[in-house]
Design a protein around this motif. Structure first.
Motif, PDB file in Angstrom:
ATOM      1  N   ILE A  95       3.178  14.347  -8.792  1.00 14.24           N
ATOM      2  CA  ILE A  95       4.437  13.857  -8.233  1.00 14.24           C
ATOM      3  C   ILE A  95       5.468  13.882  -9.353  1.00 14.24           C
ATOM      4  N   PRO A  96       6.352  14.872  -9.359  1.00  9.45           N
ATOM      5  CA  PRO A  96       7.277  15.031 -10.490  1.00  9.45           C
ATOM      6  C   PRO A  96       8.342  13.941 -10.557  1.00  9.45           C
ATOM      7  N   SER A  97       8.720  13.412  -9.384  1.00 13.65           N
ATOM      8  CA  SER A  97       9.770  12.393  -9.342  1.00 13.65           C
ATOM      9  C   SER A  97       9.364  11.286  -8.370  1.00 13.65           C
ATOM     10  N   PRO A  98       8.547  10.319  -8.819  1.00 15.53           N
ATOM     11  CA  PRO A  98       8.055   9.264  -7.917  1.00 15.53           C
ATOM     12  C   PRO A  98       9.162   8.479  -7.225  1.00 15.53           C
TER      13      PRO A  98
ATOM     14  N   ASN B 107       0.813  -1.222   0.000  1.00 17.91           N
ATOM     15  CA  ASN B 107       0.000   0.000   0.000  1.00 17.91           C
ATOM     16  C   ASN B 107       0.840   1.263   0.000  1.00 17.91           C
ATOM     17  N   TYR B 108       1.995   1.203   0.662  1.00 15.70           N
ATOM     18  CA  TYR B 108       2.809   2.404   0.820  1.00 15.70           C
ATOM     19  C   TYR B 108       3.277   2.942  -0.527  1.00 15.70           C
ATOM     20  N   ILE B 109       3.566   2.040  -1.434  1.00 14.65           N
ATOM     21  CA  ILE B 109       4.007   2.467  -2.761  1.00 14.65           C
ATOM     22  C   ILE B 109       2.801   2.697  -3.685  1.00 14.65           C
ATOM     23  N   SER B 110       1.703   1.949  -3.447  1.00 13.52           N
ATOM     24  CA  SER B 110       0.475   2.176  -4.228  1.00 13.52           C
ATOM     25  C   SER B 110      -0.028   3.599  -4.016  1.00 13.52           C
ATOM     26  N   SER B 111       0.157   4.108  -2.808  1.00 10.75           N
ATOM     27  CA  SER B 111      -0.397   5.401  -2.457  1.00 10.75           C
ATOM     28  C   SER B 111       0.163   6.549  -3.281  1.00 10.75           C
ATOM     29  N   ILE B 112       1.396   6.408  -3.738  1.00 10.71           N
ATOM     30  CA  ILE B 112       2.004   7.518  -4.488  1.00 10.71           C
ATOM     31  C   ILE B 112       2.101   7.215  -5.979  1.00 10.71           C
ATOM     32  N   GLY B 113       1.337   6.226  -6.424  1.00  8.19           N
ATOM     33  CA  GLY B 113       1.312   5.910  -7.837  1.00  8.19           C
ATOM     34  C   GLY B 113       1.639   4.447  -8.075  1.00  8.19           C
ATOM     35  N   SER B 114       1.962   4.107  -9.275  1.00  2.90           N
ATOM     36  CA  SER B 114       2.235   2.710  -9.605  1.00  2.90           C
ATOM     37  C   SER B 114       3.707   2.376  -9.397  1.00  2.90           C
ATOM     38  N   ILE B 115       3.977   1.083  -9.254  1.00  6.91           N
ATOM     39  CA  ILE B 115       5.362   0.615  -9.176  1.00  6.91           C
ATOM     40  C   ILE B 115       6.120   1.009 -10.443  1.00  6.91           C
ATOM     41  N   ASN B 116       5.448   0.971 -11.568  1.00  2.91           N
ATOM     42  CA  ASN B 116       6.097   1.368 -12.824  1.00  2.91           C
ATOM     43  C   ASN B 116       6.560   2.817 -12.776  1.00  2.91           C
TER      44      ASN B 116
ATOM     45  N   GLU C 142      10.429   3.702 -13.257  1.00  2.83           N
ATOM     46  CA  GLU C 142      10.798   4.506 -14.425  1.00  2.83           C
ATOM     47  C   GLU C 142      10.990   5.980 -14.079  1.00  2.83           C
ATOM     48  N   ASN C 143      10.590   6.347 -12.849  1.00  2.07           N
ATOM     49  CA  ASN C 143      10.675   7.728 -12.363  1.00  2.07           C
ATOM     50  C   ASN C 143       9.985   8.707 -13.314  1.00  2.07           C
ATOM     51  N   THR C 144       8.811   8.310 -13.757  1.00  2.00           N
ATOM     52  CA  THR C 144       8.040   9.159 -14.664  1.00  2.00           C
ATOM     53  C   THR C 144       7.034   9.988 -13.867  1.00  2.00           C
ATOM     54  N   PRO C 145       6.936  11.291 -14.128  1.00  2.00           N
ATOM     55  CA  PRO C 145       5.975  12.130 -13.409  1.00  2.00           C
ATOM     56  C   PRO C 145       4.553  11.616 -13.569  1.00  2.00           C
ATOM     57  N   ASN C 146       3.779  11.712 -12.501  1.00  2.00           N
ATOM     58  CA  ASN C 146       2.392  11.254 -12.603  1.00  2.00           C
ATOM     59  C   ASN C 146       1.485  12.088 -11.717  1.00  2.00           C
ATOM     60  N   ILE C 147       0.210  12.126 -12.094  1.00  2.00           N
ATOM     61  CA  ILE C 147      -0.805  12.814 -11.303  1.00  2.00           C
ATOM     62  C   ILE C 147      -1.472  11.782 -10.400  1.00  2.00           C
ATOM     63  N   VAL C 148      -1.477  12.057  -9.109  1.00  2.00           N
ATOM     64  CA  VAL C 148      -2.082  11.146  -8.151  1.00  2.00           C
ATOM     65  C   VAL C 148      -3.368  11.788  -7.651  1.00  2.00           C
ATOM     66  N   SER C 149      -4.464  11.479  -8.306  1.00  2.00           N
ATOM     67  CA  SER C 149      -5.739  12.103  -7.960  1.00  2.00           C
ATOM     68  C   SER C 149      -6.292  11.573  -6.653  1.00  2.00           C
ATOM     69  N   SER C 150      -5.736  10.441  -6.158  1.00  2.00           N
ATOM     70  CA  SER C 150      -6.239   9.859  -4.917  1.00  2.00           C
ATOM     71  C   SER C 150      -5.795  10.636  -3.696  1.00  2.00           C
TER      72      SER C 150
END
Length: 573
Positions: free
Chosen positions: A281-284, A247-256, A260-268
């Motif tokens: 999250i600019p640098s997961p 869960n700890y890593i799910s919370s800030i986005g996907s394992i991918n 890959e350290n790809t920026p992502n939007i975490v709407s949760s």
């Protein structure tokens, strides 16, 4: 840098208790302090902190509890308890940015991904497992930790829960492959990863004293229905801890995203001020490696042996730190329903207020040991400290006899420092006509208070990072006690002549500006009450951030603070 704090995800087989509140409070303190001393969530500057809490909703205990409580499905059971935990967080002013549930779809997908990576890397295999199984802990224990009881039953020595012999076909994780890596990690690579050091030493002793055995990470569907399916094998469910820790890593986005350290939007993730706000999250990878877990000592093994081993096996970086705390006793004994001594946090909040409970828990605890909850002390604390010391000091300065606003305008518009103000106004020898006695004592207090308040923000940063909460809160009381003593020695209510007006105004300004600073800094600790204190002083919300926590930083407040008939900020009901 975007950092991340987490509580354990709590097991909702019963309503939340004081231990849940304490774990959440420690994380909330760190999170609120980070936000207070950094840009606001909706400013144009990057956000600096996230906070995850939530529920571990799978497993045999949940499955059994749902049946016992007459729910048609385990999901309906955990849905009902999720409401209770969210209610508790709201009552306790827990300012999380995500409440994650292991039934959330994004989490389930990440569990599949974690399993796939570990499996592809050769660390999962299928075998028959025979051993001692604890339903309560949902884990197997080795023969060396099993003791037969007088009644013929068996318990494990680690958690003292009952165990039963079990023989079944499971998937196994090659935990034994990571023993030397874990020892290297905690001895050399990341000596501070487990904090306090007492718990690191405990884990190192365990790692060195006995070989790690491979871990059963699935359960047959004949025994466990309520769980995530093992990929490509519907006859098995994934072990609850393999599922939950992810869960700890799910919370800030996907394992991918992390790999890959790809920026992502975490709407949760969202903030209470705007639940629709999406967080980028600019640098997961960086955020993940700046993640800190707060856990109770009873689950230290899962977080400091199993979890890093899972991550190593998957090729995922490790989080920054695991902070471990002790348990709460009640009047010196372990809380239990049979003894009738379980502390009900909702009852405490209804009687004494959430800020009283928050401060009490933080002031009467330390990470290294178990802590003792004494109800009478909680009641006395509110009366003596919050009402008698803090609230009463503000109330006295807000008397219609004074004008805080005039004093604010007088001393914030000068180019002098607070020390220079004192030297210029109190430079002449103090005699009997000044109506101020004990001159040398109050002058010394003045300098002590200034020094303590000027260093408090930096001291606070260090003490919150190390969660030395009792030490931190005692510094607050030391300053407040000195301020109360200062105003008693200077007796500004006696300074009535025109010649004494400047002295009276400086005394009132100095005390009330000190209280303004303390109220700003106490917002991570007592967010509601600190807000009430600042409201009483007419401090606008835009000037309640870290940058205003210094003398003369707010040049216009307390406009109506001395009006007649304004009620005290806090009082005993």
């Amino acid at each position: 840098m975007l950092s991340h704090i987490t509580t354990p995800i709590f097991y909702p087989n019963a309503k939340p208790h004081i231990g849940h509140v304490y774990s959440s409070l420690l994380a909330d303190l760190i999170h609120r302090h980070a936000l207070l001393s950094s840009p606001k969530p909706h400013s144009n500057k990057p956000l600096t902190h996230l906070f995850t809490t939530g529920l571990d909703e799978h497993g045999l205990k949940i499955q059994q509890a749902a049946i016992k409580n007459n729910f048609s499905t385990p999901k309906k059971f955990v849905d009902s308890l999720a409401v209770e935990f969210k209610k508790m967080d709201k009552l306790c002013d827990i300012n999380y940015t995500r409440f994650i549930r292991t039934t959330d779809q994004d989490h389930v997908e990440n569990v599949y991904k974690l399993w796939s990576l570990v499996f592809q890397n050769g660390y999962i295999y299928k075998n028959t497992h025979e051993g001692w199984y604890s339903v309560s802990d949902e884990t197997f224990y080795p023969e060396s930790k099993i003791i037969k009881q007088p009644d013929g039953s068996y318990k494990n020595t680690e958690t003292n829960t009952s165990v039963i012999p079990s023989n079944e076909s499971n998937y196994f994780f090659k935990l034994s492959s990571f023993q030397s890596q874990l020892i290297e990690l905690y001895e050399k690579t990341a000596q501070n990863m487990i904090y306090p050091p007492k718990y690191r030493d405990f884990i190192l002793h365990e790692l060195k004293s006995q070989p790690l055995k491979d871990l059963s990470i699935s359960r047959p569907v004949e025994r466990l229905v309520w769980g995530i399916d093992v990929p490509n094998d519907p006859t098995q469910k994934i072990y609850v801890w393999f599922d939950a820790l992810c869960n700890y890593i799910s919370s800030i986005g996907s394992i991918n995203n992390v790999l890959e350290n790809t920026p992502n939007i975490v709407s949760s993730h969202s903030f209470s001020a705007d639940p629709t706000h999406q967080i980028i999250i600019p640098s997961p990878a960086e955020t993940w490696q700046n993640t800190t877990h707060i856990v109770g000592k009873d689950i230290i093994r899962f977080h400091t042996i199993y979890w890093p081993a899972f991550l190593m096996a998957a090729g995922i970086p490790l989080p920054k730190q695991v902070i471990v705390h002790g348990h709460w006793l009640s009047e010196g004994t372990k809380m239990s329903k049979s003894k009738g001594n379980v502390v009900d946090p909702i009852d405490c909040i209804e009687k004494f207020g959430i800020d009283t409970l928050r401060w009490y828990l933080l002031q009467n605890s330390n990470l290294k040991n178990d802590n003792d909850f004494i109800l009478k002390n909680l009641m006395d604390f509110k009366k003596i400290s919050f009402v008698g010391k803090w609230g009463n000091l503000i109330h006295r300065c807000c008397s219609p006899k004074f004008s805080i606003h005039d004093a604010v305008l007088k001393f914030t518009t000068s180019n002098k420092t607070i020390q220079e103000d004192f030297q210029s106004i109190f430079s002449s020898p103090v005699d009997s006509e000044s109506n101020i006695q004990n001159a040398s004592q109050f002058k010394e207090l003045y300098q002590t208070i200034i020094k303590d308040l000027e260093t408090l923000p930096s001291d606070m940063k260090v003490m919150i990072e190390t969660l030395e909460t009792a030490k931190l809160l005692n510094k607050f009381w030391s300053i407040i006690d000195n301020l109360n003593q200062f105003i008693q020695l200077t007796t500004p209510w006696k300074l009535k002549s025109p010649e004494d007006l400047q002295k009276r105004n400086l005394i009132i300004y100095f005390v009330i500006d000190s209280m303004r600073i303390l109220s700003i800094l106490s917002q991570p600790i007592i967010p509601n009450l600190a807000g009430m204190f600042l409201d009483r002083l007419d401090v606008v919300k835009e000037r309640r951030s870290w940058e205003f926590a210094a003398y003369k930083k707010d040049i216009d407040y307390a406009v109506d603070a001395n009006l007649k008939n304004r009620p005290p900020t806090i009082q005993m009901e």
